[in-house]
Structure formats: structure tokens, C-alpha cells
Design an enzyme around this catalytic site. Structure first.
Site, mmCIF file in Angstrom:
data_model
loop_
_atom_site.group_PDB
_atom_site.id
_atom_site.type_symbol
_atom_site.label_atom_id
_atom_site.label_comp_id
_atom_site.label_asym_id
_atom_site.label_seq_id
_atom_site.Cartn_x
_atom_site.Cartn_y
_atom_site.Cartn_z
ATOM 1 N N GLU A 1 0.790 -1.228 0.000
ATOM 2 C CA GLU A 1 0.000 0.000 0.000
ATOM 3 C C GLU A 1 0.824 1.280 0.000
ATOM 4 O O GLU A 1 0.489 2.223 0.725
ATOM 5 C CB GLU A 1 -0.937 -0.028 1.205
ATOM 6 C CG GLU A 1 -0.247 0.040 2.590
ATOM 7 C CD GLU A 1 0.146 -1.309 3.178
ATOM 8 O OE1 GLU A 1 0.344 -2.266 2.412
ATOM 9 O OE2 GLU A 1 0.269 -1.405 4.415
ATOM 10 N N GLU B 1 -3.822 -4.424 9.321
ATOM 11 C CA GLU B 1 -4.303 -5.439 8.378
ATOM 12 C C GLU B 1 -5.728 -5.935 8.655
ATOM 13 O O GLU B 1 -6.481 -6.170 7.720
ATOM 14 C CB GLU B 1 -3.326 -6.609 8.328
ATOM 15 C CG GLU B 1 -1.934 -6.232 7.818
ATOM 16 C CD GLU B 1 -1.918 -5.674 6.396
ATOM 17 O OE1 GLU B 1 -2.917 -5.861 5.663
ATOM 18 O OE2 GLU B 1 -0.914 -5.032 6.031
ATOM 19 N N ASP C 1 7.926 -9.665 10.827
ATOM 20 C CA ASP C 1 7.343 -10.506 9.782
ATOM 21 C C ASP C 1 6.582 -11.696 10.356
ATOM 22 O O ASP C 1 5.659 -12.207 9.734
ATOM 23 C CB ASP C 1 8.493 -11.069 8.938
ATOM 24 C CG ASP C 1 8.424 -10.547 7.524
ATOM 25 O OD1 ASP C 1 7.972 -9.405 7.362
ATOM 26 O OD2 ASP C 1 8.828 -11.287 6.610
ATOM 27 N N TYR D 1 -4.733 -10.516 9.992
ATOM 28 C CA TYR D 1 -5.593 -10.200 8.847
ATOM 29 C C TYR D 1 -7.043 -10.628 9.081
ATOM 30 O O TYR D 1 -7.968 -9.828 9.022
ATOM 31 C CB TYR D 1 -5.074 -10.914 7.598
ATOM 32 C CG TYR D 1 -3.853 -10.278 6.971
ATOM 33 C CD1 TYR D 1 -2.585 -10.484 7.519
ATOM 34 C CD2 TYR D 1 -3.948 -9.488 5.837
ATOM 35 C CE1 TYR D 1 -1.458 -9.925 6.947
ATOM 36 C CE2 TYR D 1 -2.825 -8.917 5.250
ATOM 37 C CZ TYR D 1 -1.582 -9.136 5.808
ATOM 38 O OH TYR D 1 -0.477 -8.567 5.241
ATOM 39 N N HIS E 1 -6.120 0.384 2.592
ATOM 40 C CA HIS E 1 -5.004 0.826 3.427
ATOM 41 C C HIS E 1 -4.820 2.349 3.392
ATOM 42 O O HIS E 1 -4.151 2.908 4.268
ATOM 43 C CB HIS E 1 -3.697 0.177 2.968
ATOM 44 C CG HIS E 1 -3.385 -1.137 3.615
ATOM 45 N ND1 HIS E 1 -3.347 -1.314 4.979
ATOM 46 C CD2 HIS E 1 -3.061 -2.346 3.072
ATOM 47 C CE1 HIS E 1 -3.016 -2.576 5.243
ATOM 48 N NE2 HIS E 1 -2.841 -3.225 4.107
ATOM 49 N N HIS F 1 -8.094 -4.166 -1.234
ATOM 50 C CA HIS F 1 -7.332 -4.235 0.020
ATOM 51 C C HIS F 1 -6.311 -3.090 0.099
ATOM 52 O O HIS F 1 -6.272 -2.347 1.088
ATOM 53 C CB HIS F 1 -6.633 -5.596 0.100
ATOM 54 C CG HIS F 1 -5.779 -5.789 1.308
ATOM 55 N ND1 HIS F 1 -6.217 -6.438 2.430
ATOM 56 C CD2 HIS F 1 -4.511 -5.401 1.588
ATOM 57 C CE1 HIS F 1 -5.270 -6.450 3.344
ATOM 58 N NE2 HIS F 1 -4.201 -5.827 2.848
ATOM 59 N N GLU F 2 -5.507 -2.951 -0.936
ATOM 60 C CA GLU F 2 -4.456 -1.914 -0.888
ATOM 61 C C GLU F 2 -5.070 -0.512 -0.862
ATOM 62 O O GLU F 2 -4.566 0.381 -0.189
ATOM 63 C CB GLU F 2 -3.476 -2.064 -2.063
ATOM 64 C CG GLU F 2 -2.811 -3.439 -2.174
ATOM 65 C CD GLU F 2 -2.245 -3.995 -0.872
ATOM 66 O OE1 GLU F 2 -1.846 -3.196 0.000
ATOM 67 O OE2 GLU F 2 -2.220 -5.234 -0.713
#
Ligand code: BES
Ligand code: ZN
Length: 650
Positions: A297, A344, A403, A411, A325, A321-322
């Protein structure tokens, strides 16, 4: 390096000791204690509570011959009286550091001990009233954020390509910076690239080549630094709406126009739900296949994976989705990576609302159920693993790679928490609350606790609603009040999957005597959507008779479908079932595509069988050269869990 005065060395030396965790006792020097504790917790060495960047000016020279960025990072800072500024760096070569604006002079600096995950602190000696710190540096071949692609890895095969990936903590590997999501900065950049290439950033962007290869960028809204992004390549532009369009290599631009035609409608739908789009322009940049994510994003310029070009617009929820963001994540940002679900989970919830607005509830629910299935299987894996507490929304990531928080818990559990809340309070009240959340926190960062407080004071208490918020946020697993979604269309294909698995021939063409017409077989490709096919494949037993899989391929050609979601699902089933027929296609797939979401499960499935593991390692030696660091390092962890040496560096 400059000759450093001894008092500065001693001061920094104590800090290095502390930040490396070798001191946990009392210290008389309060300054050192506060720097040490807060920074390492936030995956950063920087001392932003004492001195923080407000505006960054980058002077960058992009050298494709040496695959190196030569840069100056000019930090305009707010200094609360600190005599040291600390930045994060990783695999960067620092040439000199100066202070001052215009009238610059060199200052002392020291680079702290290397940490494999966090990189190194860069301590710069400043005066208590210093506001401008300029760091002269170059990237190295260990720089993790940047992917340098030779022409053969691009669509056009004529020009090289380079792009960056900053989230979560990779920005420090291409810019010396205070790499924390909680500090927002504006930025400008002067970028020099080879004359035949276009440069783009997460900022106001050009649409045409500059004859001298010089580009200037401005990002006027304050952003967290993981959103600073750059891409350079042979890139064309097409407009898709009044404030949106798409960039890609010229060879793919027509396909992009077709696939992403609904972008203006998506922006309209998003604005209708949560208020005005705050970033003026919304463009997509379609990257080469090595891009490790479906989408990223970067503000004003979403980076997108070419696997989204399915040809039938079936994967555009990634764009929703992006785009989402632009509110959750970019406008209102997680304060630390432990609060990643705020980025997320909100975005998956919002993405689904946009999809519902455009394509209806039936489609939106199918998308959500597919995600929910992924959540259930990942929760199981997490529960059996080293960190079962990772099924909580609020994470504990100290001394861990952020990560590791990138699981479907953040999510999908995050999104289902919001869906459940919506169901409880009703959409009208919930939307009103979320609008307020975005308005109150615009261009700010939020913690999970901050969100919880706002939820209580603005939504739950005033409406006399009780809700198990704490359980959702801070407890493991899935609360029992989680909303349950059903899809008739999924149930239908699942019945077909059962019938096929039990041996029924679903491809028999029946002749109807009455109409003398041939009745089509029950399973034909155009009868179902991508999501229904996914539900079908997932519902088959995890281990099948390879002959049956071969039959499905003969009739439906899952293995060569050209839809990356279906291919991944199919290959995983094929690997588990010992179905050799997929191998040639699978090899091609692993060599072409670098999106981690697809690549990692495939290597994972292959690693579970000794013969397949040998095959996978062989494929990876070549294919791995084409992956971005993010994907390559994940695959190495899967194939070489005991950290045997592996030579895959480009
Ligand atoms: N911001 C993420 C990608 C990311 C997260 C990069 C954490 C590095 C660290 C992006 O928005 C994302 O979630 N991408 C998904 C899209 C999907 C959920 C629709 C992806 O790439 O799969
Ligand atoms: Zn996301």
C-alpha cells in the site's frame, strides 16, 4: 570516518552496551536507560522521543551497473535538546555525516554492533540545538529492501528494473532512518536514473520520461517511513479515472487497463463508507513477477503483483485491500508492529465492505469464507508451534522479526473481530464509529489499547453494549461469538467435491432424450468462479489418488489454469498426493513467480517428502536468484531449517 572525540566514544559505547542487552542493572544515567529500553522494543535503535525526523530530503543516484544507490539522506529534525541522534541502518555503507542546512560541516559518528534482524544503530554527534543531519551513504549487495532485476526477469526483457519493499523494517537497508512506524515524516527526493527509465515513488509522480533522467518527488502528507518506496524501469501510464490510473511495463498496460477497470468505482465506494480519500491521486504500479507480495500500500502508488492479471478480474480484491489501506494503515497507522492487526485486520474488513459494495454480499461472503478457512488452518499450525500466543491479536514480538506477525491472525481474526462487532451493534452505528476513528486519528498512530479505549467510550458504553473485546484482543484462539458465514454456492461445490472424491464420474455427458440435446457435464470450467473452484479443491481430501487428480487436469487443466490462486491450491494438493503430473508446470511456476504467499506453501509441501525436498532444493538454486530477499529468506528457512549454508545471492 571522522576522528571522534573520546567523550563521545564513551557515551556511545555505554549506549551500545545497553542496546545490545548486556546491561540490565541500575544506571545513574537516566538518559541511557530510556533510550535503551524504548528503542529495542520498537524494533528500532532510534531515539525519537529525544530527537525525531520531521522532513526527509533524499538525493539519490540509481546506478544499475553496480546495482547500488548512492544517496544523501537529509534529515530535518525536531530536537528536544539531545546531543546524539540515533538512526537505524542495515547493510549500508556510511561515508560521512554532516550537520547544518546549506552551511554543512562534518560531525563524528559511530556505528554500533550488528544485529542480524535490526541492523545497526548509527550514533551521530550533534549539538543540543542541531536540526539538520545529513548522512552520505551507499547501499551494498546485502541491502534487503531493493530488488535489482536484470532485463531477462522483466516482461519486455530489454531494460532492467529496480523496486523497494520497506515494510516492516527494511527501509533502514536503503535509507539511514529512524525506522519506527510511530514517527511520521514528509519527504522530498531528487532522483537520477538512466535516461531511458522512469522513476516513481510513493509521492507525486511523473507520467513521462525526463530526457536527462532526473526526477523530483514530493510527499506532502506525513507518513511512517516503511511507506517510502521507489521503483525504476521501463514504465508506461494509463489513466483509469479522474484521480486514478495504472503504471506498468508497456507490454502489460492493456491487460492492466482491462483488469483494473473498476478502480474508480472502488474509490467511490470506499469514500462513501469512511470519508474522503486523503491522498489526492491513487495509482497502481504493476511490478515484475519477483515482487514478494500481492500488493503493497505505498501511498499514492500501490505496488501490485502481476499475478493479479488473471484476465477475468477475479483477483481484484487485492486492489480493494491496498486501496483500503489508504485509510487503515496509511492514514491511521499501527504504533508498533505488535499492533499490526490494526493495519491489516481493519483493511481486510474494509476490503470486504468495498467488495460487497461493488459485487454484492454473496461474492463478498465467499471471499471472506475463503480467508476464514485459511485462518483456521493457520491457527492450527500456530497452536502446534513455538509461539501459540501468536493467535492473539495484540502480539509479543520483542526480539522477533515483525514478519512473524504477518499471519492470518492479524488479517482475518482481526477482520472477523470487526465483523462480529458490526453484527452486534448494527452497521449504522459501527460505520459511524469507524468514521470517527479515522477522523480522530488521521495522520496519527494508534495502539491496540488506544483503539480499545475509543471503542469503549465512543461505541460500547454510550449504547449500553457489552462485548468481549478483551478476549478478542488479548486472548488466544477464536472467541465463541465469532460471526459465522455461510455460502450456498460453496456448499454446492463442496457436495460436488465429495461426489468426485467418492468416485462418481462428474464429466459424463448425458444425452437427454426429450430435447435431443447433449447435457453438459456437471463440472465445466466456466460454470464456477475462482473462489468456488478454490472451495472445491480445498474440500477434496488432502491426499488423493493421483489418477483422480490426473482426470481433473485432463478435463479442467487446473495445473495450467493461469490463475495463481487456483494453481497454488492445486499444486499443494498434488504434492501431498504424490501426483507427478504437475511437476513441469510447478517448476515453471516456481521459476516465474516470487509472491511469498504462493511460493512458501509450495516449498513447504515439497519439504515434507525426502524426494520432493531434493527436487525443491534443485529448483530453488536457480529460481531463488529471481526472488526478492523477503521470499528468498522465507524459502531458505523452509528448505534449510538447520541453517546449512546456501548460496543463492544474486
Ligand atoms: N501491507 C501488506 C504487505 C506487507 C505486510 C508487507 C507486512 C510487509 C510486511 C499488504 O497490504 C498486504 O497485506 N498484502 C497482501 C494482500 C492480501 C491480503 C489481499 C498480500 O500480499 O498477500
Ligand atoms: Zn494489507
Amino acid at each position: 570516518m571522522q576522528i571522534v572525540k573520546s567523550s563521545f566514544i564513551i557515551f556511545v559505547f555505554i549506549q551500545i552496551l545497553f542496546s545490545c542487552g548486556s546491561s540490565n542493572g541500575e544506571s545513574n544515567n537516566k538518559k541511557i536507560v530510556s533510550i535503551g529500553t524504548s528503542t529495542v522494543l520498537a524494533h528500532s535503535y532510534s531515539n525519537t522521543t529525544k530527537i525525531n525526523t520531521k522532513h526527509l530530503t533524499l538525493d539519490l543516484d540509481i546506478d544499475f551497473v553496480n546495482k547500488t544507490v548512492y544517496g544523501v539522506a537529509r534529515h530535518e529534525m525536531e530536537n528536544h535538546g539531545s546531543d546524539t541522534a540515533i538512526f537505524d541502518i542495515k547493510a549500508l555503507e556510511i561515508q560521512k555525516v554532516t550537520i547544518g542546512n546549506g552551511n554543512e560541516h562534518e560531525t563524528d559518528f559511530i556505528i554500533g554492533k550488528k544485529d542480524d534482524l535490526l541492523g545497526q544503530p548509527l550514533f551521530v554527534k550533534i549539538k543540543k540545538d542541531t536540526k539538520f543531519v545529513n548522512i552520505y551513504y551507499k547501499t551494498t549487495d546485502k541491502t534487503e529492501a531493493l530488488d535489482w532485476l536484470d532485463p531477462k526477469l522483466t516482461e519486455g526483457k530489454k531494460y532492467p528494473f529496480m523496486y523497494s519493499q520497506g515494510e516492516a523494517i527494511l527501509t533502514r537497508s536503503w535509507i539511514p532512518i529512524q525506522d519506527v512506524p510511530s514517527n511520521r515524516i514528509t519527504y522530498s527526493a531528487n532522483v537520477k536514473v538512466p535516461k531511458d527509465l522512469l522513476a516513481l515513488m510513493s509521492a507525486e509522480n511523473p507520467r513521462n520520461l525526463n530526457p536527462e533522467g532526473k526526477y523530483h518527488f514530493e510527499m506532502r502528507q506525513p507518513i511512517p517511513c516503511y511507506l517510502i518506496a521507489i521503483a525504476v524501469g521501463n514504465i508506461a501510464y494509463r489513466k483509469l479515472g479522474p484521480n486514478c490510473g495504472v503504471y506498468s511495463e508497456p507490454e502489460l498496460i492493456q491487460k492492466c487497463k482491462y483488469e483494473f477497470v473498476d478502480m474508480p468505482k472502488m474509490i467511490g465506494a470506499a469514500e462513501k463508507i469512511y470519508g474522503k480519500y486523503q491522498w489526492e491521486q491513487y495509482d497502481i504500479l504493476l511490478l515484475p513477477y519477483s515482487f514478494p507480495f500481492g500488493g503493497m500500500e505505498n501511498p499514492r502508488l500501490t505496488f501490485a503483483n502481476p499475478t493479479l492479471l488473471a484476465g477475468d478480474r477475479s483477483l481484484v480484491s487485492v486492489i480493494a485491500h491496498e486501496l483500503a489501506h489508504s485509510w487503515s494503515g496509511n492514514l491511521v497507522t499501527n504504533a508498533a508492529w505488535e499492533d499490526f492487526w490494526l493495519n491489516e485486520g481493519f483493511t481486510v474488513y474494509f476490503e470486504n465492505r468495498i467488495m460487497e459494495e461493488l459485487y454484492g454480499k454473496e461474492v463478498a461472503d465467499m471471499l471472506a469464507i475463503i480467508e476464514f478457512q485459511e485462518l483456521q488452518s493457520e491457527m492450527k499450525t500456530i497452536n502446534e508451534g513455538e509461539f501459540p500466543e501468536d493467535t492473539q491479536l495484540k502480539l509479543a514480538l520483542t526480539n522477533r522479526n515483525p514478519d512473524e506477525g504477518m499471519t492470518s491472525v492479524a488479517y482475518v481474526k482481526g477482520a472477523f473481530f470487526l465483523k462480529t462487532l458490526e453484527q452486534k451493534v448494527g452497521r449504522e452505528l459501527f460505520d459511524k464509529f469507524l468514521k470517527l476513528y479515522f477522523k480522530e486519528n488521521a495522520f496519527k498512530t494508534v495502539t491496540t489499547e488506544g483503539f480499545e479505549k475509543l471503542l469503549n467510550t465512543e461505541l460500547l458504553k454510550p449504547n449500553n453494549i457489552t462485548f468481549n473485546t478483551k478476549e478478542w484482543l488479548y486472548a488466544k484462539g477464536l472467541p465463541s461469538n465469532c460471526i459465522h458465514l455461510k455460502s450456498q454456492r460453496f456448499e454446492d461445490v463442496q457436495t460436488l467435491a465429495d461426489r468426485f472424491a467418492s468416485g462418481e464420474d462428474l464429466f459424463k455427458v448425458k444425452k437427454s432424450k426429450k430435447r435431443k440435446k447433449q447435457k453438459k457435464s456437471v463440472l465445466t470450467r466456466d460454470k464456477f468462479s475462482t473462489q468456488e473452484w478454490l472451495a472445491f479443491i480445498r474440500h477434496l481430501p488432502t491426499k488423493m489418488d493421483p489418477k483422480q487428480l490426473q482426470k481433473l487436469d485432463d478435463k479442467l487443466n487446473f495445473k495450467g489454469w493461469g490463475n495463481s490462486e487456483i494453481q497454488t491450491e492445486w499444486y499443494v494438493l498434488g504434492i501431498h498426493s504424490g501426483y507427478k503430473g504437475i511437476k513441469p508446470n510447478l517448476k515453471k511456476f516456481l521459476n516465474k513467480i516470487g509472491r511469498r504467499k504462493y511460493i512458501a506453501p509450495l516449498y513447504q509441501a515439497l519439504s515434507e517428502n525426502p524426494d520432493d525436498l531434493i527436487w525443491a532444493k534443485k529448483v530453488f538454486i536457480k529460481a531463488g536468484m529471481g526472488y526478492h530477499f523477503v521470499t528468498r529468506s522465507s524459502v531458505i528457512e523452509i528448505l534449510y531449517p538447520h541453517k546449512e549454508h546456501v548460496e543463492t545471492k544474486k
